[in-house]
Design a protein around this motif. Structure first.
Motif, mmCIF file in Angstrom:
data_model
loop_
_atom_site.group_PDB
_atom_site.id
_atom_site.type_symbol
_atom_site.label_atom_id
_atom_site.label_comp_id
_atom_site.label_asym_id
_atom_site.label_seq_id
_atom_site.Cartn_x
_atom_site.Cartn_y
_atom_site.Cartn_z
ATOM 1 N N LEU A 46 11.323 -8.775 -14.335
ATOM 2 C CA LEU A 46 12.224 -7.618 -14.362
ATOM 3 C C LEU A 46 11.699 -6.455 -13.522
ATOM 4 O O LEU A 46 12.473 -5.692 -12.968
ATOM 5 N N HIS A 47 10.364 -6.338 -13.457
ATOM 6 C CA HIS A 47 9.769 -5.192 -12.743
ATOM 7 C C HIS A 47 9.260 -5.551 -11.350
ATOM 8 O O HIS A 47 8.506 -4.799 -10.747
ATOM 9 N N GLN A 48 9.691 -6.680 -10.867
ATOM 10 C CA GLN A 48 9.111 -7.130 -9.586
ATOM 11 C C GLN A 48 9.353 -6.158 -8.441
ATOM 12 O O GLN A 48 8.497 -5.975 -7.588
ATOM 13 N N ASN A 49 10.520 -5.489 -8.449
ATOM 14 C CA ASN A 49 10.763 -4.536 -7.357
ATOM 15 C C ASN A 49 9.808 -3.346 -7.418
ATOM 16 O O ASN A 49 9.407 -2.818 -6.368
ATOM 17 N N GLU A 50 9.438 -2.965 -8.632
ATOM 18 C CA GLU A 50 8.431 -1.886 -8.763
ATOM 19 C C GLU A 50 7.097 -2.365 -8.177
ATOM 20 O O GLU A 50 6.412 -1.607 -7.477
ATOM 21 N N PHE A 51 6.731 -3.601 -8.503
ATOM 22 C CA PHE A 51 5.458 -4.135 -7.984
ATOM 23 C C PHE A 51 5.485 -4.202 -6.448
ATOM 24 O O PHE A 51 4.482 -3.891 -5.787
ATOM 25 N N VAL A 52 6.634 -4.588 -5.911
ATOM 26 C CA VAL A 52 6.751 -4.631 -4.445
ATOM 27 C C VAL A 52 6.654 -3.211 -3.886
ATOM 28 O O VAL A 52 6.039 -2.972 -2.837
ATOM 29 N N GLN A 53 7.254 -2.247 -4.628
ATOM 30 C CA GLN A 53 7.221 -0.857 -4.174
ATOM 31 C C GLN A 53 5.779 -0.333 -4.076
ATOM 32 O O GLN A 53 5.416 0.335 -3.110
ATOM 33 N N THR A 101 -1.220 -9.820 2.401
ATOM 34 C CA THR A 101 -1.876 -10.961 1.737
ATOM 35 C C THR A 101 -3.387 -10.816 1.740
ATOM 36 O O THR A 101 -4.065 -11.423 0.912
ATOM 37 N N ASP A 102 -3.912 -10.011 2.663
ATOM 38 C CA ASP A 102 -5.366 -9.878 2.842
ATOM 39 C C ASP A 102 -5.750 -8.414 2.796
ATOM 40 O O ASP A 102 -5.866 -7.767 3.811
ATOM 41 N N ASN A 103 -5.912 -7.843 1.684
ATOM 42 C CA ASN A 103 -6.098 -8.399 0.360
ATOM 43 C C ASN A 103 -5.417 -7.485 -0.650
ATOM 44 O O ASN A 103 -5.645 -7.562 -1.835
ATOM 45 N N LYS A 104 -4.494 -6.611 -0.126
ATOM 46 C CA LYS A 104 -3.868 -5.630 -1.025
ATOM 47 C C LYS A 104 -2.950 -6.301 -2.044
ATOM 48 O O LYS A 104 -2.941 -5.922 -3.220
ATOM 49 N N GLY A 105 -2.175 -7.308 -1.588
ATOM 50 C CA GLY A 105 -1.271 -8.015 -2.499
ATOM 51 C C GLY A 105 -2.011 -8.623 -3.688
ATOM 52 O O GLY A 105 -1.669 -8.345 -4.852
ATOM 53 N N PRO A 106 -3.046 -9.457 -3.436
ATOM 54 C CA PRO A 106 -3.789 -10.054 -4.548
ATOM 55 C C PRO A 106 -4.457 -9.018 -5.465
ATOM 56 O O PRO A 106 -4.475 -9.202 -6.684
ATOM 57 N N VAL A 107 -4.995 -7.915 -4.896
ATOM 58 C CA VAL A 107 -5.595 -6.870 -5.753
ATOM 59 C C VAL A 107 -4.522 -6.311 -6.680
ATOM 60 O O VAL A 107 -4.730 -6.156 -7.898
ATOM 61 N N LEU A 108 -3.342 -6.044 -6.111
ATOM 62 C CA LEU A 108 -2.269 -5.495 -6.942
ATOM 63 C C LEU A 108 -1.742 -6.522 -7.952
ATOM 64 O O LEU A 108 -1.352 -6.144 -9.064
ATOM 65 N N ALA A 109 -1.741 -7.798 -7.586
ATOM 66 C CA ALA A 109 -1.284 -8.818 -8.538
ATOM 67 C C ALA A 109 -2.150 -8.801 -9.800
ATOM 68 O O ALA A 109 -1.652 -8.930 -10.917
ATOM 69 N N TRP A 110 -3.453 -8.630 -9.603
ATOM 70 C CA TRP A 110 -4.381 -8.529 -10.743
ATOM 71 C C TRP A 110 -4.063 -7.269 -11.549
ATOM 72 O O TRP A 110 -3.961 -7.306 -12.788
ATOM 73 N N ILE A 111 -3.830 -6.154 -10.847
ATOM 74 C CA ILE A 111 -3.486 -4.890 -11.520
ATOM 75 C C ILE A 111 -2.133 -5.025 -12.228
ATOM 76 O O ILE A 111 -1.964 -4.561 -13.365
ATOM 77 N N ASN A 112 -1.186 -5.716 -11.555
ATOM 78 C CA ASN A 112 0.128 -5.927 -12.185
ATOM 79 C C ASN A 112 -0.025 -6.671 -13.515
ATOM 80 O O ASN A 112 0.639 -6.363 -14.508
ATOM 81 N N ASN A 118 4.565 -13.935 0.573
ATOM 82 C CA ASN A 118 5.906 -14.197 0.035
ATOM 83 C C ASN A 118 6.086 -13.414 -1.267
ATOM 84 O O ASN A 118 5.168 -13.327 -2.087
ATOM 85 N N ARG A 119 7.266 -12.864 -1.456
ATOM 86 C CA ARG A 119 7.558 -12.190 -2.726
ATOM 87 C C ARG A 119 7.250 -13.145 -3.889
ATOM 88 O O ARG A 119 6.648 -12.752 -4.886
ATOM 89 N N TRP A 120 7.629 -14.390 -3.711
ATOM 90 C CA TRP A 120 7.418 -15.395 -4.756
ATOM 91 C C TRP A 120 5.929 -15.549 -5.091
ATOM 92 O O TRP A 120 5.525 -15.554 -6.240
ATOM 93 N N ASN A 121 5.092 -15.626 -4.034
ATOM 94 C CA ASN A 121 3.656 -15.764 -4.281
ATOM 95 C C ASN A 121 3.091 -14.537 -4.995
ATOM 96 O O ASN A 121 2.256 -14.647 -5.884
ATOM 97 N N TYR A 122 3.566 -13.376 -4.564
ATOM 98 C CA TYR A 122 3.056 -12.118 -5.123
ATOM 99 C C TYR A 122 3.425 -11.995 -6.603
ATOM 100 O O TYR A 122 2.577 -11.685 -7.454
ATOM 101 N N ILE A 123 4.689 -12.298 -6.911
ATOM 102 C CA ILE A 123 5.160 -12.129 -8.293
ATOM 103 C C ILE A 123 4.627 -13.256 -9.183
ATOM 104 O O ILE A 123 4.085 -13.005 -10.266
#
Lengths: 507, 507
Positions: free
Chosen positions: A43-50, A163-174, A484-489
């Motif tokens: 539900l909050h994926q757009n916030e995470f992308v933001q 992907t290198d490496n802000k997305g994965p850091v944020l995925a952990w924070i998410n 990919n949005r899919w990988n991130y979420i």
């Protein structure tokens, strides 16, 4: 069409395309706490992308030693610290001193972030390593979009550092923030170590880890790194090993100045002839290393390990085509994987001091330096390899009876890293992958050398795991890097599920 | 001491030093016309040095493509034309068009001088080739004196172009002007071809020679070039051959982009491994070329030729020391000379496309180009050598079963040059050397490739001889280039004596 509706349809289409492309998803959605967590993330994926968009907008390039970029790096680290404090973490900003540049100039190194959420002695403590600096990127280099404006096209989030490496850091924070938002207790104690100099050689990191060994790292049970990629487009992976590297220089010298090949050709032991013979004695045309004893310490292949390679999802034909290589040395997936991961390799990089420009120059170089390196695998050891290489080259050189002087040195010696895949966190991650993606993970290694894994293992002496989120085609370091949005979420879900599995196993 | 007297004493001392150093001089001074000529040259030697000083003062650098220097080149050619006209020569200034620079710019090429004194059909016609352009020189590069101010120290005349090639051109002119000043008939018809682009590859020269073949060169009997050096400090030489050169590039390509040795090391036919094996197959550690058939066309060594090497004055130990080489491939003077002059040699120059900088880079180059060349000797032929090299490399490459692509090409093919030392002008020059220096000349070849000799021989089809004036330590192209006053003045006498001997033999 209403823009919101349009975006929903597009996302759905992209999702279907991704599924077509071999993506995995679970057969039925989970229930209970995990179900709530997954629903929240969806539900909050757009916030995470933001948030990812805001972080990608910071040009935190650590490679170019420019004061303006260094300021951006400091701003990036401050943003991350604010974010972590917002989650309730206690955050320590560790001063990392100054970077000495080759021209004598110095630049401040951005602080290393040490952050902590929870210290319940009954829970396992999982420490996540990531970095927020990026490789340089300019639109003129061939980017289709502005590299510092995260842009979504067909479910792909393009941007430098995505992907290198802000997305994965944020995925952990998410994952952490989802438990917080749901008012749920975190299943594990979480620690973060986040640096801003990874792309510039992790200046000051190893020293800091050593210093913090008995303090910040004293109660860490597991270290997770999420800074590599899957080896396919759609199947998750756990990475349990990286090769080491012994880098050699072999110098052959007659005199410091060059000679003219007309005036001296025919009466000299030419250094290039010696060097070419030395380099030619290292590896045969099948890629087999010819240095005596070099394979002695290579771990024998077990039946269990062989099965791991069989289970891995790799379309060799596609891999070969996307690499633009006509033919590999081996024809089967298993052989290819083994020669990238579990066998050593030797590459000749080049020669310094010879004529290397276009055109024709009739020079006899007076002093030349060959460069080659060997990727090491368990249980090879840099100091044994150093001795073997030196002995071999000295033998080959002595047979030539050359009057030149040869000097061999190992300029870099990085040990290979391998984890025990029986460690609890590998089991927890495997279960989390099953839950989120409905498949077994590919058990992978990385053929290159990622010193940070070995540093954590050596200094903290705890289990280290690499848990990548990005797909093989993410283009880290290249133009049009994306996640990919899919990988991130789904990656954010993976980390959340991993926390829960970790807690269960630790009981 | 009176400055004039002081200079005389210094010159005398220098002369004695030179004699100590192994210089030769005749036992008794000649009489008759030759005696008068020698006396005139001795008496006017300071005037001859003064003209050389004026010519050295012109920065006629053809290497740096700078308009200011090009102007100086034009001024130099104009000075020479004035000088020749002053002798009564008919002078033709041949427009040589424009030089196309790599950056698209063009610069005017200085005219080629064609001059002529006398056209008596009963006399032989001797054509002298020389050049008046020089290599770049700046005092900061390590000159002890201003390179464009001819400065005499201990009988050595330091200055850019002193020996290469302004001194020898003037020595020829001095010889002619001596006959003129004495009111004597020139014993031979004299022609001059003087260019200003030798150091920049003799732009436009070959074409001009072809064009003038049936005009200016139609009545030329002999060509003399004085643009190399003796092989000792004090003993004159006649040079009758130069080696040719076949320059090869061998490219091995997997793909255009490089690879990362961590990500691809172990599964590729690495281009560098192929190239190193190819280059390593060319020559063994004793300098012997391994290409099948390469020695087939090499002229067999005759007893007469062997004696020539024995007669040559070369202190091997001194040569080795001054070359800063610990050990040569051969231990005797004769072997050294033969391997520099009458046997082919193969030198590997370098590799383009690989990692050639200082430091460590873990790259697998995707496409690399090896450069090597073979110095050719009579009766080797560039097109035969090209075929042999290609066949050999193709065979070696095919044995490796590499999936890479190999391409071999010969980028430069210059035939060797050798004159018949029985030609009349060699006999005349030998007699002139005996007269002036009281010794037999060293009969030498040059290991490098001097295309001009072969061009004259091929196009004009007349006897070509190289008659050097400078000593082995003159430092052409280097800092502190010099010509010894003794070499310059005795060289002027040598040319005068050569004219007389030539006339006698032509009867």
């Amino acid at each position: 069409m209403d823009p919101k509706l349009r975006r929903m349809v597009c996302s759905l289409l992209a999702y279907l395309v991704l599924l077509e492309g071999g993506m995995f998803s679970p057969s039925s959605p989970p229930s209970g706490l995990l179900g709530k967590v997954f629903q929240y993330i969806d539900l909050h994926q757009n916030e995470f992308v933001q948030i990812l968009k805001e972080w990608v907008a910071v040009e935190s390039d650590s490679v170019q030693p420019v004061p303006r970029l260094r300021q951006e790096l400091f701003r990036m680290m401050a943003l991350a610290m604010d974010k972590l404090r917002g989650l309730g973490a206690s955050v320590d900003s560790v001063d990392a001193g100054f970077q000495q540049l080759p021209d004598g100039q110095t630049l401040p190194v951005p602080p290393i972030i040490l952050a902590e959420l929870g210290s319940d002695p009954k829970k396992p403590t999982v420490c996540f390593y990531g970095h927020l600096d990026v490789q340089p990127a300019r639109q003129e280099d061939g980017w289709l979009t502005d590299p510092y404006t995260l842009t979504e096209v067909d479910g792909k989030l393009y941007g430098r550092g995505a992907t290198d490496n802000k997305g994965p850091v944020l995925a952990w924070i998410n994952a952490v923030s989802t438990f917080r938002a749901l008012g749920e207790d975190l299943p594990v104690n979480v620690k973060f170590i986040i640096e801003g100099m990874e792309e510039a050689g992790s200046v000051a990191l190893e020293e800091m880890v050593g210093r913090e060994k008995d303090r910040f790292f004293s109660n860490v049970d597991y270290v997770v790194i999420s800074d590599n990629l899957w080896i396919s487009g759609g199947k998750p992976a756990l990475t349990y090993g990286t090769r080491g590297n012994s880098y050699f220089r072999v110098e052959v010298k007659c005199r410091d100045q060059d000679f003219h090949s007309g005036t001296f050709g025919g009466i000299l032991h030419e250094p290039m002839a010696d060097l070419v013979a030395l380099l030619g004695s290292l590896v045969d045309s099948s890629g087999h290393i010819l240095i005596p004893g070099i394979y002695d310490q290579v771990a024998p292949l077990t039946e269990e390990e062989r099965k791991m390679y069989e289970a891995i999802d790799l379309d060799l034909e596609e891999y070969r085509n996307s690499s633009h290589v006509k033919k590999f040395l081996f024809d089967t997936k298993e052989e290819i994987l083994m020669h990238l991961w579990r066998y050593p390799s030797l590459s000749i990089h080049g020669i310094e001091g010879a004529f290397d420009e276009p055109g024709a120059k009739t020079v006899i170089p007076g002093r030349v330096i060959g460069k080659f390196s060997i990727r090491l695998v368990p249980h090879m050891n840099t100091s044994v390899v150093e001795k073997q290489v030196k002995q071999h080259l000295e033998y080959i050189f002595s047979k030539r009876k050359s009057s030149n002087q040869m000097t061999v040195s190992m300029t870099l010696g990085l040990q290979p890293w391998m984890a025990n895949t029986k460690d609890k966190q590998y089991l927890a991650a495997t279960r989390a992958v099953r839950t989120v993606f409905g498949t077994e993970p590919d058990m992978t290694r990385d053929g290159s050398t990622i010193p940070i894994a070995r540093i954590f293992q050596d200094i903290i002496q705890k289990s280290v795991m690499m848990l990548p989120l990005g797909a093989v085609d993410d283009g880290e370091h290249a133009q049009n890097e994306k996640i990919n949005r899919w990988n991130y979420i789904e990656g954010s879900k993976l980390f959340a599920a991993f926390f829960l599995e970790m807690a269960k196993l630790h009981l």
